[in-house]
Design a protein around this motif. Sequence first.
Motif, PDB file in Angstrom:
ATOM      1  N   GLY A 170       0.691  -1.039   0.054  1.00 12.35           N
ATOM      2  CA  GLY A 170      -0.012   0.025  -0.067  1.00 12.35           C
ATOM      3  C   GLY A 170       0.748   1.231   0.037  1.00 12.35           C
ATOM      4  O   GLY A 170       1.851   1.230   0.253  1.00 12.35           O
ATOM      5  N   PRO A 171       0.132   2.438  -0.417  1.00 14.44           N
ATOM      6  CA  PRO A 171       1.052   3.580  -0.482  1.00 14.44           C
ATOM      7  C   PRO A 171       1.404   4.265   1.076  1.00 14.44           C
ATOM      8  O   PRO A 171       0.295   3.791   1.858  1.00 14.44           O
ATOM      9  N   PRO A 172       2.150   5.031   1.069  1.00 10.78           N
ATOM     10  CA  PRO A 172       2.535   5.823   2.484  1.00 10.78           C
ATOM     11  C   PRO A 172       1.370   6.642   2.742  1.00 10.78           C
ATOM     12  O   PRO A 172       0.502   6.777   1.807  1.00 10.78           O
ATOM     13  N   GLN A 173       1.074   6.823   4.079  1.00  9.24           N
ATOM     14  CA  GLN A 173      -0.101   7.762   4.714  1.00  9.24           C
ATOM     15  C   GLN A 173      -1.280   7.091   4.813  1.00  9.24           C
ATOM     16  O   GLN A 173      -2.307   7.608   4.980  1.00  9.24           O
ATOM     17  N   PHE A 174      -1.489   5.847   4.109  1.00 11.74           N
ATOM     18  CA  PHE A 174      -2.577   5.157   4.170  1.00 11.74           C
ATOM     19  C   PHE A 174      -2.256   3.874   4.975  1.00 11.74           C
ATOM     20  O   PHE A 174      -1.617   3.853   6.056  1.00 11.74           O
ATOM     21  N   TYR A 175      -2.425   2.667   4.534  1.00 12.44           N
ATOM     22  CA  TYR A 175      -1.961   1.424   5.287  1.00 12.44           C
ATOM     23  C   TYR A 175      -0.540   0.983   5.090  1.00 12.44           C
ATOM     24  O   TYR A 175      -0.144  -0.030   5.386  1.00 12.44           O
ATOM     25  N   ALA A 182       4.282  14.995  -3.369  1.00 13.96           N
ATOM     26  CA  ALA A 182       5.375  14.407  -4.043  1.00 13.96           C
ATOM     27  C   ALA A 182       4.841  13.028  -4.751  1.00 13.96           C
ATOM     28  O   ALA A 182       4.284  12.010  -4.207  1.00 13.96           O
ATOM     29  N   ALA A 183       5.090  12.913  -5.832  1.00 13.09           N
ATOM     30  CA  ALA A 183       4.266  11.909  -7.060  1.00 13.09           C
ATOM     31  C   ALA A 183       4.704  10.560  -6.616  1.00 13.09           C
ATOM     32  O   ALA A 183       4.158   9.779  -6.256  1.00 13.09           O
ATOM     33  N   SER A 184       6.118  10.348  -6.369  1.00 12.25           N
ATOM     34  CA  SER A 184       6.412   9.025  -6.301  1.00 12.25           C
ATOM     35  C   SER A 184       6.371   8.490  -4.634  1.00 12.25           C
ATOM     36  O   SER A 184       6.553   7.556  -4.335  1.00 12.25           O
ATOM     37  N   TYR A 185       6.007   9.480  -3.823  1.00 14.33           N
ATOM     38  CA  TYR A 185       5.461   9.066  -2.550  1.00 14.33           C
ATOM     39  C   TYR A 185       4.041   8.698  -2.438  1.00 14.33           C
ATOM     40  O   TYR A 185       3.746   7.799  -1.916  1.00 14.33           O
ATOM     41  N   THR A 186       3.274   9.860  -2.887  1.00 10.61           N
ATOM     42  CA  THR A 186       1.772   9.240  -2.780  1.00 10.61           C
ATOM     43  C   THR A 186       1.271   8.368  -3.807  1.00 10.61           C
ATOM     44  O   THR A 186      -0.001   7.750  -3.403  1.00 10.61           O
ATOM     45  N   TYR A 187       2.011   8.282  -4.961  1.00 11.02           N
ATOM     46  CA  TYR A 187       1.436   7.130  -6.024  1.00 11.02           C
ATOM     47  C   TYR A 187       2.485   5.934  -5.961  1.00 11.02           C
ATOM     48  O   TYR A 187       2.807   5.466  -7.089  1.00 11.02           O
ATOM     49  N   SER A 188       2.915   5.688  -5.137  1.00  7.19           N
ATOM     50  CA  SER A 188       3.815   4.219  -5.054  1.00  7.19           C
ATOM     51  C   SER A 188       3.750   3.654  -3.618  1.00  7.19           C
ATOM     52  O   SER A 188       3.419   4.180  -2.741  1.00  7.19           O
ATOM     53  N   ALA A 189       3.876   2.265  -3.799  1.00  9.36           N
ATOM     54  CA  ALA A 189       3.837   1.466  -2.393  1.00  9.36           C
ATOM     55  C   ALA A 189       5.076   1.992  -1.658  1.00  9.36           C
ATOM     56  O   ALA A 189       5.914   2.667  -1.802  1.00  9.36           O
ATOM     57  N   ALA A 190       4.852   1.851  -0.170  1.00  9.47           N
ATOM     58  CA  ALA A 190       5.758   2.128   0.604  1.00  9.47           C
ATOM     59  C   ALA A 190       7.033   1.147   0.543  1.00  9.47           C
ATOM     60  O   ALA A 190       7.042   0.348   0.048  1.00  9.47           O
ATOM     61  N   LEU A 191       8.180   1.757   1.393  1.00  8.90           N
ATOM     62  CA  LEU A 191       9.312   1.083   1.351  1.00  8.90           C
ATOM     63  C   LEU A 191       9.084  -0.311   2.279  1.00  8.90           C
ATOM     64  O   LEU A 191       8.473  -0.272   3.121  1.00  8.90           O
ATOM     65  N   PRO A 192       9.556  -1.394   1.580  1.00 13.40           N
ATOM     66  CA  PRO A 192       9.612  -2.608   2.342  1.00 13.40           C
ATOM     67  C   PRO A 192      10.146  -2.534   3.843  1.00 13.40           C
ATOM     68  O   PRO A 192      11.005  -1.834   3.929  1.00 13.40           O
ATOM     69  N   ALA A 193       9.379  -3.106   4.783  1.00 15.14           N
ATOM     70  CA  ALA A 193       9.792  -3.063   6.124  1.00 15.14           C
ATOM     71  C   ALA A 193      11.305  -3.165   6.395  1.00 15.14           C
ATOM     72  O   ALA A 193      11.891  -2.950   6.917  1.00 15.14           O
ATOM     73  N   PHE A 198      16.321   6.457  -6.968  1.00 12.18           N
ATOM     74  CA  PHE A 198      16.480   7.285  -7.997  1.00 12.18           C
ATOM     75  C   PHE A 198      15.147   8.287  -8.263  1.00 12.18           C
ATOM     76  O   PHE A 198      15.479   9.316  -8.387  1.00 12.18           O
ATOM     77  N   SER A 199      14.010   8.048  -7.871  1.00  7.88           N
ATOM     78  CA  SER A 199      12.763   8.915  -7.928  1.00  7.88           C
ATOM     79  C   SER A 199      12.664   9.726  -6.716  1.00  7.88           C
ATOM     80  O   SER A 199      11.911  10.425  -6.674  1.00  7.88           O
ATOM     81  N   THR A 200      13.452   9.794  -5.771  1.00  4.03           N
ATOM     82  CA  THR A 200      13.343  10.547  -4.626  1.00  4.03           C
ATOM     83  C   THR A 200      13.679  11.830  -5.032  1.00  4.03           C
ATOM     84  O   THR A 200      12.795  12.924  -4.995  1.00  4.03           O
ATOM     85  N   ILE A 201      14.773  12.416  -5.631  1.00  2.00           N
ATOM     86  CA  ILE A 201      14.984  13.886  -5.896  1.00  2.00           C
ATOM     87  C   ILE A 201      13.983  14.258  -7.318  1.00  2.00           C
ATOM     88  O   ILE A 201      13.960  15.264  -7.405  1.00  2.00           O
ATOM     89  N   SER A 202      14.039  13.248  -7.986  1.00  2.00           N
ATOM     90  CA  SER A 202      13.133  13.453  -9.213  1.00  2.00           C
ATOM     91  C   SER A 202      11.583  13.785  -8.697  1.00  2.00           C
ATOM     92  O   SER A 202      10.869  14.239  -9.854  1.00  2.00           O
ATOM     93  N   SER A 203      11.370  13.382  -7.640  1.00  2.00           N
ATOM     94  CA  SER A 203       9.899  14.074  -7.170  1.00  2.00           C
ATOM     95  C   SER A 203       9.864  14.985  -6.230  1.00  2.00           C
ATOM     96  O   SER A 203       9.004  15.763  -6.117  1.00  2.00           O
ATOM     97  N   VAL A 204      11.069  15.191  -5.562  1.00  6.07           N
ATOM     98  CA  VAL A 204      11.079  16.346  -4.722  1.00  6.07           C
ATOM     99  C   VAL A 204      11.256  17.789  -5.350  1.00  6.07           C
ATOM    100  O   VAL A 204      10.338  18.563  -4.903  1.00  6.07           O
ATOM    101  N   ILE A 205      11.733  17.617  -6.631  1.00  5.50           N
ATOM    102  CA  ILE A 205      11.954  18.877  -7.427  1.00  5.50           C
ATOM    103  C   ILE A 205      10.388  19.334  -7.886  1.00  5.50           C
ATOM    104  O   ILE A 205      10.120  20.657  -7.552  1.00  5.50           O
TER     105      ILE A 205
END
Length: 520
Positions: free
Chosen positions: A159-164, A353-364, A193-200
């Motif tokens: 699931g994406p961050p900020q949700f489950y 941030a696109a890669s944060y809201t539209y991506s699954a969260a980092l595996p635990a 890779f998508s961190t700074i390309s999404s932060v900008i």
Amino acid sequence: MEFQEAQRFVQQSMHDITSTFQKVPGSAMLIRYIQSSYQNDPVRSAIELILVIFFVRYLLASSYATHSGNFVTLTESEIDDLVEEWTPEPLVAPTTAFEKAESDNLPIIVGPTGPKSRLTNGRTVTNLASYNFYNFVGNEQVKEKAIQTLRTYGVGPCGPPQFYGTQDVHMKTEAAIASCLGTEGCIVYAHAFSTISSVIPAFCKRGDIIVADRAVNYSIRKGFQAARSQVRYYEHNNLEDLERVLQKVIKDQAKKPLTRRFIVTEALSETLGDCVDLPKLIELKQRYKFRLMLDETWSFGVLGRTGRGLTEAQNVDPTQVDMLIGSLAGPLCAGGGFCAGTTDVVDHQRISAASYTYSAALPAMLATTACETLNMLLTTPEILVQCRENIKAMRAQLDPRSDWVHCTSAIDNPVMLLTLKPDVVNSRRLSIEEQERLLQECVDETLANGVLITRLKSMPTAPGSNGKDTEWKLKPALKVCMTTGLSKKEIEKAGITIRHAITKVLTRKSSSKLALPNVV
């Protein structure tokens, strides 16, 4: 007489309509509302009337089809002819002969990656081609912690961050990184890779100004493309040229509406390996009122006494940098990336941030691994000292002793980039493609002698603010990555092997060029 009859008819009709309307439940309230609203704000009543008329007109309008009479009707034969003539554009450029030969000879590692790796042909080689700087890949403590997390949380959050998708391990990792860097907050992304390309693009929009180093890495360039801001480049690590560009931006924007303005650069350059002068950069940023995005992808976990990055190495208050962006996939041997800064900066990314809201969260498992390896660096800085001793040993074998290459990386950078010396390039008039071929032969010759290194891969040129490509191009280079998994003696032996392989290849090429006129 006819006019009076018509007037009486109209009056009678209006009386009948009014009487009928007053019998409707709630009509008296509506009449009072219209009368009071007209007396207090007649413009509002007029706008409401127009909206009501538009709504009624929209409901009563007849529907229409988009395919009716607006297109040319084609016969079956004409359609077949058009389909046969159509040639789709390729998604990627065709593979060159050099790229095909390189991929065919690409070594494949069997089993876990480590300082000593086994290839598919059965050979065991010294691996200096991975970012396993501190040999965390082979650390049993890290492995055990990752396995425990895997058994508790599963493979992924699904699931994406900020949700489950957000779990307690993500919040713990964010708090650990913020505490390590000395910032108010931190946000963790699922992909480096998508961190700074999404932060900008989360902060920079159309009409904003970005002043960037000409040699920034490819992920930063993709962030510029997504932001669609106006980008102006300055010469790599030339802060005098940066000040010139900043002054020009201030002058051009003097009579225009206020815009957001950013400086984007890397702490350790991915393409050249050298280091930026952060105190001077912050001085310029504060003088000209710009915000600073600092990419610490290759410096976090590397520079400083405990690996806190460039701010620790150059004794700079991290709160003076607006956004600190880094990776958890390199020195920390985990995955994902992060952006640290003030609470407002972090919270803004959680919803934009696109890669944060539209991506699954980092595996635990990866979040726990990053937290564990970061704690090991902070509590045992001797690991960094050992890595830097290996860097010195390798540089002693390559940089001063080689007649062919020199190292462009900073002295503490475990990724050593070796480019051909200018006199070698100029004397042979080597093009970029010829340099890449020579360096690939050096890689192959080094591998034949039991040491695995790699080559810095090329990338597209930098698009300028006017849409055209800039003059700067990536210099071909060999990439040699240090590791604490090898002793100083093993590093020195590998360095001698690399130096001899470079000498053998370039001497052979030099001899063949000298013999060419006699053959002709």
